[in-house]
Design a protein around this motif. Structure first.
Motif, PDB file in Angstrom:
ATOM      1  N   ILE A 220       0.879  -1.125  -0.005  1.00  0.00           N
ATOM      2  CA  ILE A 220      -0.108   0.003  -0.067  1.00  0.00           C
ATOM      3  C   ILE A 220       0.957   1.189   0.014  1.00  0.00           C
ATOM      4  CG2 ILE A 220      -1.543   1.314   1.330  1.00  0.00           C
ATOM      5  CD1 ILE A 220      -2.782  -1.416   2.220  1.00  0.00           C
ATOM      6  N   LYS A 221       1.841   1.431   0.696  1.00  0.00           N
ATOM      7  CA  LYS A 221       2.781   2.406   0.967  1.00  0.00           C
ATOM      8  C   LYS A 221       3.640   2.555  -0.298  1.00  0.00           C
ATOM      9  CE  LYS A 221       2.223   3.715   5.190  1.00  0.00           C
ATOM     10  NZ  LYS A 221       1.864   5.123   5.623  1.00  0.00           N
TER      11      LYS A 221
ATOM     12  N   LEU B   8       6.524   8.766  16.876  1.00  0.00           N
ATOM     13  CA  LEU B   8       5.692   7.587  17.014  1.00  0.00           C
ATOM     14  C   LEU B   8       6.291   6.764  18.058  1.00  0.00           C
ATOM     15  CD1 LEU B   8       3.458   5.526  16.370  1.00  0.00           C
ATOM     16  CD2 LEU B   8       4.863   4.995  14.393  1.00  0.00           C
ATOM     17  N   GLU B   9       7.707   6.680  18.123  1.00  0.00           N
ATOM     18  CA  GLU B   9       8.558   5.951  19.099  1.00  0.00           C
ATOM     19  C   GLU B   9       8.419   6.380  20.569  1.00  0.00           C
ATOM     20  OE1 GLU B   9      12.102   3.964  16.531  1.00  0.00           O
ATOM     21  OE2 GLU B   9      12.132   6.240  16.789  1.00  0.00           O
TER      22      GLU B   9
ATOM     23  N   LEU C 286      -4.786   2.230   9.307  1.00  0.00           N
ATOM     24  CA  LEU C 286      -5.274   2.001  10.605  1.00  0.00           C
ATOM     25  C   LEU C 286      -5.780   0.639  10.726  1.00  0.00           C
ATOM     26  CD1 LEU C 286      -5.848   3.411  13.291  1.00  0.00           C
ATOM     27  CD2 LEU C 286      -8.250   4.206  12.294  1.00  0.00           C
ATOM     28  N   MET C 287      -4.991  -0.156  11.595  1.00  0.00           N
ATOM     29  CA  MET C 287      -5.070  -1.520  11.465  1.00  0.00           C
ATOM     30  C   MET C 287      -6.384  -1.836  12.272  1.00  0.00           C
ATOM     31  SD  MET C 287      -2.516  -2.463   9.673  1.00  0.00           S
ATOM     32  CE  MET C 287      -2.560  -4.329   9.807  1.00  0.00           C
ATOM     33  N   LEU C 288      -6.957  -2.830  11.852  1.00  0.00           N
ATOM     34  CA  LEU C 288      -8.072  -3.399  12.635  1.00  0.00           C
ATOM     35  C   LEU C 288      -8.102  -4.839  13.088  1.00  0.00           C
ATOM     36  CD1 LEU C 288     -10.920  -2.097   9.975  1.00  0.00           C
ATOM     37  CD2 LEU C 288     -10.582  -1.377  12.304  1.00  0.00           C
TER      38      LEU C 288
ATOM     39  N   LYS D   1       4.707  -5.342  15.014  1.00  0.00           N
ATOM     40  CA  LYS D   1       4.932  -5.463  13.519  1.00  0.00           C
ATOM     41  C   LYS D   1       4.221  -4.531  12.456  1.00  0.00           C
ATOM     42  CE  LYS D   1       4.879  -9.564  10.248  1.00  0.00           C
ATOM     43  NZ  LYS D   1       4.587 -10.538   9.790  1.00  0.00           N
ATOM     44  N   SER D   2       2.882  -4.183  12.898  1.00  0.00           N
ATOM     45  CA  SER D   2       2.273  -3.405  11.896  1.00  0.00           C
ATOM     46  C   SER D   2       2.856  -1.978  12.042  1.00  0.00           C
ATOM     47  CB  SER D   2       0.762  -3.294  12.542  1.00  0.00           C
ATOM     48  OG  SER D   2       0.161  -4.385  12.212  1.00  0.00           O
ATOM     49  N   ILE D   3       3.095  -1.431  13.006  1.00  0.00           N
ATOM     50  CA  ILE D   3       4.011  -0.305  13.310  1.00  0.00           C
ATOM     51  C   ILE D   3       5.195  -0.222  12.766  1.00  0.00           C
ATOM     52  CG2 ILE D   3       4.427   1.809  15.063  1.00  0.00           C
ATOM     53  CD1 ILE D   3       1.371   1.043  14.568  1.00  0.00           C
ATOM     54  N   SER D   4       5.815  -1.180  13.095  1.00  0.00           N
ATOM     55  CA  SER D   4       7.173  -1.241  12.229  1.00  0.00           C
ATOM     56  C   SER D   4       7.211  -1.216  10.668  1.00  0.00           C
ATOM     57  CB  SER D   4       8.115  -2.534  12.877  1.00  0.00           C
ATOM     58  OG  SER D   4       7.548  -3.628  12.209  1.00  0.00           O
ATOM     59  N   LYS D   5       6.218  -1.620  10.115  1.00  0.00           N
ATOM     60  CA  LYS D   5       6.089  -1.586   8.723  1.00  0.00           C
ATOM     61  C   LYS D   5       5.537  -0.508   8.213  1.00  0.00           C
ATOM     62  CE  LYS D   5       5.696  -6.442   7.675  1.00  0.00           C
ATOM     63  NZ  LYS D   5       6.118  -6.581   6.159  1.00  0.00           N
ATOM     64  N   GLY D   6       4.871   0.534   8.999  1.00  0.00           N
ATOM     65  CA  GLY D   6       4.535   1.927   8.730  1.00  0.00           C
ATOM     66  C   GLY D   6       3.020   2.080   9.010  1.00  0.00           C
TER      67      GLY D   6
END
Length: 229
Positions: free
Chosen positions: A78-79, A213-214, A88-90, A101-106
């Motif tokens: 997507i990026k 974010l971190e 925004l993950m669900l 994992k989701s945040i580390s991927k963007g």
């Protein structure tokens, strides 16, 4: 077909979820929010990628578990199509292992599917405005960084980390965690923007991180169960 000026100002959202009832219900609920326009629904990864180029969304609501792929594996794709889109993950299950994992991927945030429509709207608007958003309680599922990702989490006791920040820095990081920009933080605290920038830089240095974010994730740890990380 012409697009009116009201639509141009709306946050365009794509929903990626294979549960038709949830997806269509979400569309119906979001239709009452004048600032948001759902421009498409995808049931799998293939449909998602087709929608990305055709609809040019601002925010993607992305389910973790899809029929043909994992949502986390779609983030990079997507990026690549649009590096400015917010994700925004669900999840409807315990997101053990998926949040970090989701945040580390963007990804820009994480919502539980049982959240209220008010919280979903808040999350969409916050990530659209370059903020981050996590459903309450998700800090319990954040995991320490490992050599396979680029996020940096504290290695010191929580009490030590909490004591690193001044009272003003705590006020600033609390507002950063709510997705406020520096100008908004300055207005809320009655200080100028440069002072806010100074405090944010100090917070990053003290936490040993390089992004807001971190810093937010570290602060979530500090305010969670108090475990050593």
């Amino acid at each position: 077909m012409s697009i009116n000026s009201d639509e141009l100002q709306k946050v365009k959202v794509v929903i990626v979820d294979d549960h038709t009832l949830f997806a269509e219900g979400t569309v119906s609920l979001l239709s009452f929010e004048p600032r948001i326009l759902v421009v498409g629904i995808a049931k799998n990864g293939i449909e998602c990628m087709k929608l990305m180029s055709g609809t040019k969304p601002d925010v993607v609501l992305l389910d973790i578990n899809l029929p043909d792929t994992w949502g986390t594996d779609l983030i990079d794709k997507i990026k690549k199509v649009n590096n400015r889109v917010k994700i925004l993950m669900l999840t409807g299950q315990k997101p053990q292992g998926y949040v970090t994992k989701s945040i580390s991927k963007g990804a820009n945030g994480f919502l539980l599917k049982d959240c209220s429509v008010k919280e979903m709207i808040q999350g969409i608007l916050r990530v659209y405005q370059d903020g981050v958003y996590f459903s309450q309680g998700l800090e319990a599922f954040l995991q320490p960084v490992n050599k396979n990702n680029n996020l940096h989490f504290p290695v010191q006791p929580v009490e030590t980390l909490r004591n690193l920040l001044t009272k003003r820095e705590i006020e600033v990081i609390e507002l950063v965690s709510k997705g406020l920009h520096n100008k908004e933080i300055a207005s809320a605290l009655g200080i100028n923007v440069r002072t806010v920038e100074f405090h944010v830089n100090n917070i990053l240095l003290k936490f040993g991180v390089s992004t807001r974010l971190e810093a937010v994730l570290n602060w979530a740890y500090v305010n969670s169960s108090g475990l050593y990380l």
